[in-house]
Write an enzyme that holds these catalytic residues in place. Structure first.
Site, PDB file in Angstrom:
ATOM      1  N   GLY A  99       0.764  -1.243   0.000  1.00  0.00           N
ATOM      2  CA  GLY A  99       0.000   0.000   0.000  1.00  0.00           C
ATOM      3  C   GLY A  99       0.788   1.282   0.000  1.00  0.00           C
ATOM      4  N   GLY A 111       3.926  -3.821  -3.536  1.00  0.00           N
ATOM      5  CA  GLY A 111       3.860  -4.070  -4.972  1.00  0.00           C
ATOM      6  C   GLY A 111       4.310  -2.805  -5.697  1.00  0.00           C
ATOM      7  N   ARG A 117      -5.258   3.160 -15.702  1.00  0.00           N
ATOM      8  CA  ARG A 117      -5.378   3.841 -14.401  1.00  0.00           C
ATOM      9  C   ARG A 117      -6.004   5.232 -14.488  1.00  0.00           C
ATOM     10  NH1 ARG A 117      -1.875   5.003 -11.261  1.00  0.00           N
ATOM     11  NH2 ARG A 117      -2.937   4.324  -9.380  1.00  0.00           N
ATOM     12  N   CYS A 156     -11.340   3.455 -29.265  1.00  0.00           N
ATOM     13  CA  CYS A 156     -12.523   4.104 -29.825  1.00  0.00           C
ATOM     14  C   CYS A 156     -13.440   4.654 -28.754  1.00  0.00           C
ATOM     15  CB  CYS A 156     -13.260   3.122 -30.708  1.00  0.00           C
ATOM     16  SG  CYS A 156     -12.216   2.578 -32.049  1.00  0.00           S
ATOM     17  N   GLU A 157     -12.915   5.440 -27.870  1.00  0.00           N
ATOM     18  CA  GLU A 157     -13.792   6.153 -26.944  1.00  0.00           C
ATOM     19  C   GLU A 157     -13.105   7.388 -26.384  1.00  0.00           C
ATOM     20  OE1 GLU A 157     -14.448   4.151 -23.016  1.00  0.00           O
ATOM     21  OE2 GLU A 157     -14.246   2.396 -24.308  1.00  0.00           O
ATOM     22  N   TYR A 165       0.767  -1.806 -12.210  1.00  0.00           N
ATOM     23  CA  TYR A 165      -0.644  -1.815 -12.596  1.00  0.00           C
ATOM     24  C   TYR A 165      -0.896  -1.211 -13.978  1.00  0.00           C
ATOM     25  CZ  TYR A 165      -0.998  -2.922  -7.642  1.00  0.00           C
ATOM     26  OH  TYR A 165      -0.826  -3.508  -6.414  1.00  0.00           O
TER      27      TYR A 165
END
Ligand code: LLP
Length: 430
Positions: free
Chosen positions: A247, A286, A324, A355-356, A385
């Site tokens: 964390g 991590g 993210r 496509c957005e 991540y």
């Protein structure tokens, strides 16, 4: 006040970032523009010595009780590296277990997590003899009971408890509060009942407790609060192990500052001592191991200037290699590796090729004002991540991963091919 034209803040780059003879960014002694030419873009470029140094920092503080949370970034080279540096490997699914084992990590160095492990996953973990299973629920204890009754070996387990602590991070990555799908809740008595059940059970060997309050946490006090709750809760049981999860936050953008792993370790140890905790303390970092070790290189494909609105700079990746910003509104810096120290007066939104409209990599990016189509553009702090949460949306190919050290670049994950997209597709029959 941050100058709007300021160059990229150096501290968001990997440890072994330097400036080459032509003003270009070098990582681990490798010229990033040459890497882009050799491996194509997008590409994740990791500073291997940065990865090793973060693992060493964790091991220096916690020895074998420092476990790398592989969900942040996993391939066999990464699992091997973390274990080689003395860390255990935390896996959260049968898939992560499979990759860690394929990397040659011994099963007893593996910690198996997950709030909904299936019978198949538990069977795989018990068969190979993972070092610890972190049990998350009564249903999981039931499943282990039935597997052991059928001859599986008795695992050493930690119970995941939820201490009721707000981690002060994004809701989606906050896990310590009572309203959570994870673990046995302390405040409702569920955690105490679970300890009683596991202590009396002949199908598990209960060795300790586990809590993870959330991710990208800058506020050390949140960890201290969790340890205070855990210390009080755990006292009567005298269990030998306590793992406080991962964390620790990292700095992604100008103006952010995060504790180092060594500083975090000191805070945890002090808080544990204050809470009267005598169990051996463990951590599972991590992000703080891998995030700042990598940058992503892209190629600029189009630049669309909308007078009085904004300029869009489109690159050849996007939400499929870094979801993210879309998921959590996360901020990133952007820069041009050809002139890494240049001022960045040009405001642009850096977007991907999906496509957005939500496919944004850097919402309020700043770049040198001579940015042009064909330029290599980079985002730093993409080592955690990004690759691990990547997708094939729009059938975009997942990028390769390159480890750089001492001037050598090693391809550790190749780029996907169009044929890879058809690997699981059984074909069309008329
Ligand atoms: N241990 C457990 C039990 C965890 O669930 C996690 C992360 C970690 C350790 C490692 O936490 P770290 O040191 O990386 O913060 N996808 C999100 C982060 C999700 C974290 C999930 N669990 C993101 O991109 O921000």
């Amino acid at each position: 006040m941050i100058e709007s034209t300021s160059p990229l803040p150096w501290h968001v780059l990997p440890d072994n970032a330097t400036i080459g003879n032509d003003g270009q960014l070098m990582i681990g002694g490798c010229d990033t523009l040459e890497l882009a030419a050799e491996f194509g873009t997008p590409v994740f470029v990791y500073d291997e010595d940065h990865l090793r140094s973060r693992c060493r920092e964790a091991v220096a503080a916690f020895g074998r009780n420092a476990t790398y949370a592989s969900k942040a970034f996993l391939c066999t080279s990464m699992a091997h590296l973390a274990h080689d540096e003395g860390m255990g490997i935390d896996v959260a699914t049968g898939g992560e277990l499979h990759v860690a084992l394929a990397a040659g990590v011994p099963a007893d160095a593996i910690v198996f997590h997950g709030n909904n492990k299936s019978i198949e996953e538990l069977t795989a973990g018990l068969d190979v003899g993972v070092g610890r299973i972190v049990v998350d629920s009564d249903a999981e204890l039931d499943r282990i009971d039935s597997l052991v009754a059928n001859g599986a070996r008795v695992p050493s387990v930690l119970l995941r408890v939820t201490p009721g602590v707000e981690a002060h991070t994004h809701d989606f990555i906050s896990t310590g509060q009572d309203d959570s799908k994870f673990g046995f809740t302390v405040s409702t008595g569920a955690a105490a009942r679970a300890v009683e059940r596991a202590s009396a059970s002949r199908s598990v060997n209960l060795v300790g407790l586990h809590a993870h309050i959330g991710s990208q946490v800058f506020r050390a006090q949140s960890f201290a609060e969790a340890l205070a709750v855990l210390g009080e809760f755990a006292r009567p049981y005298e269990l030998p192990e306590l793992v406080i999860g991962g964390g620790l936050g990292v700095a992604y953008v100008e103006g952010e500052e995060a504790p180092t792993i060594a500083q975090w370790a000191r805070i945890l140890k002090e808080a544990a001592a204050d809470a009267g905790i005598t169990a051996t303390l463990g951590i599972e970092p991590g992000r703080s191991i891998v995030a700042a070790a990598a940058i992503t290189l892209y190629t600029v494909g189009t630049i669309k200037a909308l007078p009085d609105i904004r300029t869009y700079v489109s690159v050849d990746g996007g939400m499929s290699d870094n979801p993210r910003p879309v998921l959590y509104g996360s901020g990133y810096e952007a820069f041009l590796p050809r002139s890494v120290a240049a001022p960045r007066p040009f405001a642009a939104r850096i977007v991907g090729k999906h496509c957005e409209s939500g496919d944004i990599l850097v919402r309020e990016g700043r770049l040198p004002d001579d940015v042009a189509v064909g330029d290599i553009l980079a985002t730093p702090v993409t080592g955690a991540y990004g690759h691990s949460m990547g997708s094939n949306y729009n059938k975009v190919l997942r990028p390769p991963v390159v480890f750089c050290s001492g001037g050598d670049a090693r391809l550790v994950v190749r780029r996907e091919t169009h044929d890879d997209l058809l690997l699981t597709d059984l074909g069309w029959e008329p």
